[in-house]
Write an enzyme that holds these catalytic residues in place. Structure first.
Site, short mmCIF file in Angstrom:
data_model
loop_
_atom_site.label_atom_id
_atom_site.label_comp_id
_atom_site.label_asym_id
_atom_site.label_seq_id
_atom_site.Cartn_x
_atom_site.Cartn_y
_atom_site.Cartn_z
N CYS A 140 -16.96 31.99 20.04
CA CYS A 140 -16.32 30.72 19.66
C CYS A 140 -16.68 30.37 18.22
CB CYS A 140 -16.76 29.62 20.63
SG CYS A 140 -16.24 27.97 20.15
N CYS A 143 -17.67 26.75 17.64
CA CYS A 143 -18.98 26.36 18.17
C CYS A 143 -20.11 26.93 17.33
CB CYS A 143 -19.17 26.85 19.61
SG CYS A 143 -17.79 26.51 20.69
N ASP A 144 -19.91 28.15 16.83
CA ASP A 144 -21.05 28.86 16.24
C ASP A 144 -20.89 29.18 14.75
OD1 ASP A 144 -21.84 28.83 18.87
OD2 ASP A 144 -20.98 30.79 19.29
#
Ligand SMILES: Cc1cc2nc3c(=O)[nH]c(=O)nc-3n(C[C@H](O)[C@H](O)[C@H](O)COP(=O)(O)OP(=O)(O)OC[C@H]3O[C@@H](n4cnc5c(N)ncnc54)[C@H](O)[C@@H]3O)c2cc1C
Lengths: 337, 225
Positions: A140, A143-144
């Site tokens: 993701c 997200c990261d």
């Protein structure tokens, strides 16, 4: 019409929707509108679309983030009387024509079930992918991505999702190498244009990653073809975007038929081979899997469940001859799996 | 985002009007120097506090009000303790901006209602496993759209069990913690310094980790999303 009176007992739902992605949420909204006694059991709310930064092909919205779209459909569903349980369904069984859905703590009974369980990311089957999962092998970008500020990263995949991941990562990473097995990036034309215009993104064609290596963290990926004279590429992160696998195990355990990919087979009415069991969205064998197509299938399924329940007449799933009930729509009567 | 955009503000006001019950106190810890996000966080929290007369906003200097900071378990800044009728152990470190704004709002609502959305059976299961104090640290970043799901779940555990406390930590602001806890992806949870997992897990699995932390047994990592 008031369908609530179809309910045999207070705890018996007309429909249990499994999965809280856009397909399940849209189905919940429609089922709630049609006053079906509805429970949605899904975790996490929003599904896979929440992990993408921008959606530009959902009619009515020129551009919005995936999370915004999911939140809007969730809020819309909450406008109606729908029970939402943000948990995982662990088992679904059938007793006669009624279904029981179990979560870790609770049990729900329903006359119909809709599988809108979507997919999970496909993992890269190479040495190092498991070892470094969550430690540099990620799924993701949103997200990261910030954890890879000014670092070199690779995206593995050749479809639209890979293109979008690369574009998302370009906000933070120093450079992104997209490793593509084939000889072209099969992205939406608009995303293709964006990729071409982003200097930080390099497309590496006709190449496979054969291993991911490092000690404390990822240090490099090994390629089966030389790139710029070398068979390895120094990167700190590897984002996998090689497609997904349908989450259809619970449906299969119930006897629902799937194709060789594990996708649930549905007809245009979103019916599966089992009467009273429907499926919608990415978990199905629909070819073109998008938010709008999943949403459309979700609402079709809600409508079909409504018809299956006999509309304004009282037909209950505990009656053996339910599908012979004069109230059941003619084309459903006498249907057996 | 340092202040709340108008359309979001409207939704939050409506939610606060409909859902807030008991008064909530946002106890903010800051300092003037060497805290890049303190001023922005101050402004954001103040704006949020002004969206309901059930919310009060209290500001403390992290250094000067050391005692208060210690009493509330604040050891880094910017930090906010979200207190309801009682202290349920809800803390946020770093600016609650981007998607983490949602976690802040959820925290305020949970602290005000004092109720989780867990089913009675889930609450009972939680009480059975949370036999000893468990501190849950959840590392997040503002661009992570799925992080608030885990944060809100942990907040509910804290509401439902006096043995659970939750620190939501914006990891980009505390790089030394990213190194210490090996945070490469978010969300990542660390329980009692011993048990850790990455990604989202459903409530049942989260409870298993809480049980392990309460029992003091270390575990590996179980990545999902
Ligand atoms: C990177 C990326 C970019 C994309 N971009 C676009 C785009 O621009 N436009 C577009 O239209 N589409 C886009 N898509 C596709 C789109 O996201 C999907 O088609 C759509 O979101 C599918 O929704 P769904 O509800 O069918 O499945 P999902 O979103 O997968 O939702 C299913 C949900 O059910 C949950 N679930 C599964 N099993 C259980 C269980 N046992 N119990 C409880 N819950 C369960 C899952 O965890 C998940 O939350 C993109 C996809 C990706 C990956």
């Amino acid at each position: 019409m008031d369908v609530n009176h179809l309910t045999d007992q207070q705890s018996m739902y007309d429909i249990a929707i499994i999965g809280g992605g856009v397909s399940g949420l849209a189905a919940a909204m429609y089922a709630g509108r049609m006053k079906l006694n509805t429970v949605l059991i899904g975790y996490p709310p929003g599904g896979v679309i929440a992990t993408t930064d921008w959606i530009e092909n959902y009619p009515g919205f020129i551009s919005l983030s995936g999370k915004e779209l999911a939140d809007k459909i969730l809020a819309h569903a909450k406008e109606y009387e729908v029970d939402m349980v943000f948990d995982e369904a662990t088992e679904i069984t059938r007793d006669g024509r009624c279904f029981t859905v179990n979560t870790a703590f609770d049990e729900y009974q329903a006359k119909t079930v809709l599988f809108a369980t979507g997919t999970r990311y496909r993992k890269l089957p190479v040495p190092g992918a498991d070892t470094f999962e969550g430690k540099g092998v990620q799924f993701c970008g949103l997200c990261d991505g910030p954890m890879f500020q000014d670092k070199l990263v690779a995206v593995v995949g050749g479809g639209d999702s890979a293109a979008k991941e690369a574009l998302i990562l370009a906000q933070w990473a120093k450079h992104i190498y997209v490793i593509i097995r084939g000889d072209q990036l099969k992205a939406e034309p608009v995303n293709m244009e964006r990729v071409k215009k982003t200097e930080k993104i390099t497309l590496v064609f006709n190449t496979n990653v054969t291993s991911i290596e490092g000690s404390q963290g990822i240090e490099k990926i090994v390629l089966d073809q030389p790139f710029e004279g070398k068979n390895e590429l120094v990167v700190k992160g590897v984002f996998i975007a090689i497609g997904s696998l349908p989450l259809s195990q619970l449906a299969v355990q119930l006897g629902v038929k799937t194709n060789e990919k594990g996708e649930i087979l549905i007809n245009r009415q979103t019916e599966t081979n089992i009467p009273g069991v429907f499926a919608a969205g990415d978990v199905t064998d629909t070819q073109f899997k998008q938010a709008i197509t999943g949403v459309a299938e979700g609402v079709t399924a809600a409508y079909q469940a409504y018809r299956y329940l006999g509309g304004e007449f009282v037909c209950t799933c505990v009656d053996d001859d339910y599908l012979d009930c004069p109230a059941a729509p003619e084309d459903l009567r006498g249907r057996t799996e | 985002m340092s202040e709340v955009p108008e359309d979001i503000e409207e939704t939050v006001v409506q939610r606060f009007n409909e859902e807030l019950k008991d008064p909530v106190k946002l106890v903010f810890f800051t300092q003037e120097m060497e805290c890049p996000f303190c001023a922005q966080t101050h402004k954001l929290l103040e704006t949020v506090a002004n969206l309901s007369d059930k919310i009060t906003f209290e500001v403390h200097d992290f250094v000067k009000d050391k005692e208060k900071a210690e009493q509330l378990g604040i050891e880094k800044i910017p930090a906010v303790a979200i207190l309801g009728k009682k202290d349920y152990g809800l803390r946020m470190f770093g600016i609650p901006s981007g998607y983490e704004f949602q976690t802040l709002i959820e925290g305020i609502v949970f602290a005000s209602t004092g109720k989780s959305e867990l089913s009675p059976k889930a609450e009972e299961a939680l009480r059975k496993v949370a036999t000893k104090p468990v501190k849950i640290q959840i590392f997040v970043i503002p661009t992570c759209p799925v992080c608030p799901v885990l944060g809100a779940m942990a907040f509910q555990f804290a509401i439902a069990s006096a043995n659970i406390s939750v620190d939501i930590v914006e990891i980009a602001e505390f790089p030394h913690l990213a190194v210490k806890y090996d945070v490469v992806g978010t969300p990542k949870a660390v329980l009692n310094e011993k048990v850790q997992f990455e990604g989202l897990v459903p409530p049942g699995q989260f409870l298993t980790f809480i049980q392990q932390a309460a029992q003091g047994s270390p575990t590996g990592i179980s990545p999902t999303i």
